[in-house]
Design a protein around this motif. Structure first.
Motif, PDB file in Angstrom:
ATOM      1  N   ARG A 134       0.903 -26.609   8.484  1.00  0.00           N
ATOM      2  CA  ARG A 134       1.004 -27.091   7.112  1.00  0.00           C
ATOM      3  C   ARG A 134       2.045 -28.198   6.910  1.00  0.00           C
ATOM      4  O   ARG A 134       1.924 -29.014   6.004  1.00  0.00           O
ATOM      5  N   TYR A 135       3.063 -28.235   7.731  1.00  0.00           N
ATOM      6  CA  TYR A 135       4.192 -29.127   7.457  1.00  0.00           C
ATOM      7  C   TYR A 135       3.985 -30.522   8.055  1.00  0.00           C
ATOM      8  O   TYR A 135       3.354 -30.670   9.101  1.00  0.00           O
ATOM      9  N   LYS A 187       3.757 -15.254  14.731  1.00  0.00           N
ATOM     10  CA  LYS A 187       4.894 -14.689  15.433  1.00  0.00           C
ATOM     11  C   LYS A 187       5.678 -13.841  14.436  1.00  0.00           C
ATOM     12  O   LYS A 187       6.088 -14.344  13.392  1.00  0.00           O
ATOM     13  N   TYR A 215      -7.233 -26.543  14.242  1.00  0.00           N
ATOM     14  CA  TYR A 215      -6.061 -26.044  13.526  1.00  0.00           C
ATOM     15  C   TYR A 215      -4.962 -27.097  13.480  1.00  0.00           C
ATOM     16  O   TYR A 215      -4.665 -27.734  14.497  1.00  0.00           O
ATOM     17  N   GLU A 225      16.109 -15.785  10.977  1.00  0.00           N
ATOM     18  CA  GLU A 225      15.771 -17.207  10.971  1.00  0.00           C
ATOM     19  C   GLU A 225      14.663 -17.556   9.966  1.00  0.00           C
ATOM     20  O   GLU A 225      14.421 -18.720   9.693  1.00  0.00           O
ATOM     21  N   PHE A 226      14.009 -16.529   9.400  1.00  0.00           N
ATOM     22  CA  PHE A 226      12.885 -16.811   8.505  1.00  0.00           C
ATOM     23  C   PHE A 226      13.270 -16.878   7.025  1.00  0.00           C
ATOM     24  O   PHE A 226      12.456 -17.235   6.194  1.00  0.00           O
ATOM     25  N   LEU A 253       7.953 -21.845  11.386  1.00  0.00           N
ATOM     26  CA  LEU A 253       8.828 -21.044  12.256  1.00  0.00           C
ATOM     27  C   LEU A 253       8.076 -19.934  12.968  1.00  0.00           C
ATOM     28  O   LEU A 253       8.509 -19.467  14.024  1.00  0.00           O
ATOM     29  N   ARG A 291      -4.122 -30.075   3.925  1.00  0.00           N
ATOM     30  CA  ARG A 291      -3.174 -29.035   3.508  1.00  0.00           C
ATOM     31  C   ARG A 291      -1.791 -29.454   4.029  1.00  0.00           C
ATOM     32  O   ARG A 291      -1.399 -29.128   5.126  1.00  0.00           O
ATOM     33  N   GLU A 300      -9.777 -29.956   6.065  1.00  0.00           N
ATOM     34  CA  GLU A 300      -9.113 -29.001   5.172  1.00  0.00           C
ATOM     35  C   GLU A 300      -7.722 -28.670   5.682  1.00  0.00           C
ATOM     36  O   GLU A 300      -6.810 -28.421   4.906  1.00  0.00           O
ATOM     37  N   TYR A 301      -7.572 -28.634   6.992  1.00  0.00           N
ATOM     38  CA  TYR A 301      -6.238 -28.418   7.562  1.00  0.00           C
ATOM     39  C   TYR A 301      -5.391 -29.681   7.457  1.00  0.00           C
ATOM     40  O   TYR A 301      -4.192 -29.618   7.217  1.00  0.00           O
ATOM     41  N   ARG A 346      15.494 -27.675  11.478  1.00  0.00           N
ATOM     42  CA  ARG A 346      15.516 -26.217  11.421  1.00  0.00           C
ATOM     43  C   ARG A 346      14.201 -25.633  11.964  1.00  0.00           C
ATOM     44  O   ARG A 346      14.222 -24.721  12.794  1.00  0.00           O
ATOM     45  N   LEU A 372      -7.323 -20.522   2.042  1.00  0.00           N
ATOM     46  CA  LEU A 372      -7.508 -21.979   2.051  1.00  0.00           C
ATOM     47  C   LEU A 372      -8.659 -22.393   1.141  1.00  0.00           C
ATOM     48  O   LEU A 372      -8.589 -23.374   0.442  1.00  0.00           O
ATOM     49  N   LYS A 387       2.470 -30.156   3.501  1.00  0.00           N
ATOM     50  CA  LYS A 387       3.731 -30.047   2.768  1.00  0.00           C
ATOM     51  C   LYS A 387       4.754 -30.917   3.498  1.00  0.00           C
ATOM     52  O   LYS A 387       5.178 -30.589   4.611  1.00  0.00           O
ATOM     53  N   ASP A 424       3.201 -19.687   5.136  1.00  0.00           N
ATOM     54  CA  ASP A 424       2.651 -20.959   4.642  1.00  0.00           C
ATOM     55  C   ASP A 424       2.601 -20.995   3.121  1.00  0.00           C
ATOM     56  O   ASP A 424       1.628 -21.481   2.530  1.00  0.00           O
TER      57      ASP A 424
END
Lengths: 348, 143
Positions: free
Chosen positions: A18-19, B110, A15, B69-70, A47, A329, A325-326, A340, B130, A331, B92
């Motif tokens: 994404r970021y 979460k 795993y 926060e989201f 987050l 993926r 694939e992970y 943040r 995916l 961004k 995501d």
């Protein structure tokens, strides 16, 4: 080391969030854009992600590949230096989400970046002694570096999960393993401190290079194997340079470490680092291939494993998402969003 | 909700464990005592595959307490491939990418934290699928 009964990996899963934070963003904010970048970019958790959620996803893929009844898994062990709770196991959350509860061992392991391979060694012992039919070992982290510190370029999120079981069911059989530890304070974090301390250059020669080489050499000697006998090798990857350097010192060619060398694209995933290198390597492996895996954890120590891939690899591999694939993926985010997402911004 | 209420619902939140009606075969989520299709008692646990598609959605900018926060985040009604509709957050994904019919898959994430000292609440969310060539996780009665 070798257990009484032969064991192997029967399922695995990776795993990566994404970021991505490009290293150039860290350099832009802290170094006037002028620095030697240790990686291209690093993965950043969303987050709503932490070591528990990431471990659950990797373990689901491992279970899908293994195709076994979760109730037969006798241990759920999660290695991390970023467990969501200081007191309360991550492993019970994972065990509950996967339907492994209640008749199982569960616990969290800590040993900086080798907590995951420590759990893997223990799984070999547990399954190899006959105490459990299967065991789930996970290395997963959402690592943090102090803003502006060298570690901020690389401290990343990700990892992999492995289900260990009898060799007859394995997609890769353990030929042997070895562990090597000393009291070497190259990197540490005291209680209630948010960010770790490290010994800068001290993290190299007496720590990373010494322990990895010692464990790798001892295992190869035990097995009567040479570097050229392995199709692939995976070394803990805190940055791009270290694994390439240690591979060369041990006599491995760049092609042998290539499929598992993900650090440039995802950063250092700490307890997940060598284990996700292995999952990417298994994604590329063919039956009969031999793989050497050597982790490194600060504090300090290395676990070394030799694996031989079996005929089961191709069919099992197709059952779940590939590591790539992970990784692909992605961004990209800027330093502001990173601040943040990593909760470095105090609102109150 | 307090600790016991979260604890009682952990299987459905972490892994989409619902029920299957042993009379009419309807797949039921969230689990309840009576089958909404045939009104018979329903109690056999059933783990959903986690695959589905967006049935409807809305992006939240003014969040309820605990979700500040989201923002901005998208909440969707997801039609599970076994039939039931489930309300959940999407994750995501950028709000602009979401569309009706978008294939999604369940992930455990979460949901919120009860302050700095309280428990962390985990549960199902959905993200864009995916890859759709993969055989889905088997759904079934092993909960």
């Amino acid at each position: 080391m070798k257990p009484v009964k032969d064991v192997g990996i029967i399922g695995y899963g990776a795993y990566v969030p994404r970021y991505r934070l490009p290293a150039s963003e860290v350099a832009r904010v802290w170094k006037n854009g002028e620095d030697v970048l240790p990686v291209h970019e690093k993965s950043v958790p969303g987050l709503d992600e932490d070591t528990a959620t990431m471990a659950i996803e990797a373990a689901r893929s491992a279970l899908q590949r293994a195709g076994v009844d979760p109730q037969l898994i006798g241990a759920v062990w999660v290695g991390s230096e970023s467990h969501p709770y200081a007191v309360k196991p991550t492993s019970t959350i994972v065990a509950e989400a996967l339907g492994i509860v209640p008749n199982t061992l569960a616990g969290d392991w800590e040993f900086a970046c080798k907590a995951g391979t420590e759990a893997l060694q223990a799984s070999i012992g547990l399954v190899g002694s006959g105490m459990a039919r299967y065991a789930l070992a996970i290395g997963m982290d959402t690592a943090q570096g102090r803003p502006g510190d060298a570690l901020e370029y690389t401290a990343a999120a990700g990892g992999a999960a492995y289900i260990v079981g009898p060799a007859e069911e394995a997609l890769a059989v353990f030929e042997g393993s070895f562990s090597y530890v000393t009291d070497t304070p190259d990197f540490f974090r005291r209680p209630y401190q948010h960010y770790p301390q490290h010994g800068s250059r001290f993290t190299g020669e007496p720590a990373y290079f010494k322990h990895i080489q010692a464990a790798a050499k001892a295992l190869m000697e035990e097995l009567g194997a040479r570097p050229e006998d392995f199709t692939y090798a995976v070394f803990h990857q805190p940055n791009i340079k270290f694994p390439q350097q240690v591979a060369k010192m041990l006599g491995f060619r760049p092609e042998q470490i290539k499929p598992g060398l993900l650090v440039g694209e995802i950063g250092n995933t700490y307890a997940g680092s060598s284990l996700i290198g292995l999952s990417a390597t298994l994604d590329a492996a063919k039956p009969g291939d031999r793989i050497l895996l050597v982790s490194f954890g600060s504090g300090a120590g290395s676990d070394a494993f030799a694996l031989r891939v079996t005929e089961a690899i191709e069919e099992r591999r197709a059952r779940a998402y590939l590591t790539r694939e992970y990784v692909s993926r992605r961004k990209p985010i800027d330093y502001g969003l990173y601040v943040r997402y990593r909760r470095k911004l105090h609102m109150h | 909700m307090g600790i016991p209420a979260y604890w009682r619902t952990r299987a459905q939140r972490y892994a989409l464990v619902g029920e299957v009606c042993h009379k009419c075969g309807a797949k039921i989520f969230p689990p309840r005592d009576v089958c909404p299709e045939c009104s018979r008692p329903a109690s056999d646990p059933f783990t959903f595959s986690g695959r589905g598609e967006v049935y409807s959605f809305s992006t939240i900018y003014q969040p309820p307490e605990g979700f500040e926060e989201f923002v901005p985040y998208t909440v969707a009604i997801v039609k599970l491939e076994e039939g039931p509709l489930v309300t959940a957050q999407l994750t995501d994904v950028d709000p602009a990418e979401v569309h009706i019919g978008m294939p999604v898959e369940m992930v455990t994430r979460k949901l919120r934290e009860e302050g700095e000292e309280g428990q962390i609440i985990y549960g199902y969310k959905f993200r864009p699928l995916l890859r759709n060539t993969l055989t889905p996780r088997p759904s079934g009665q092993a909960a």
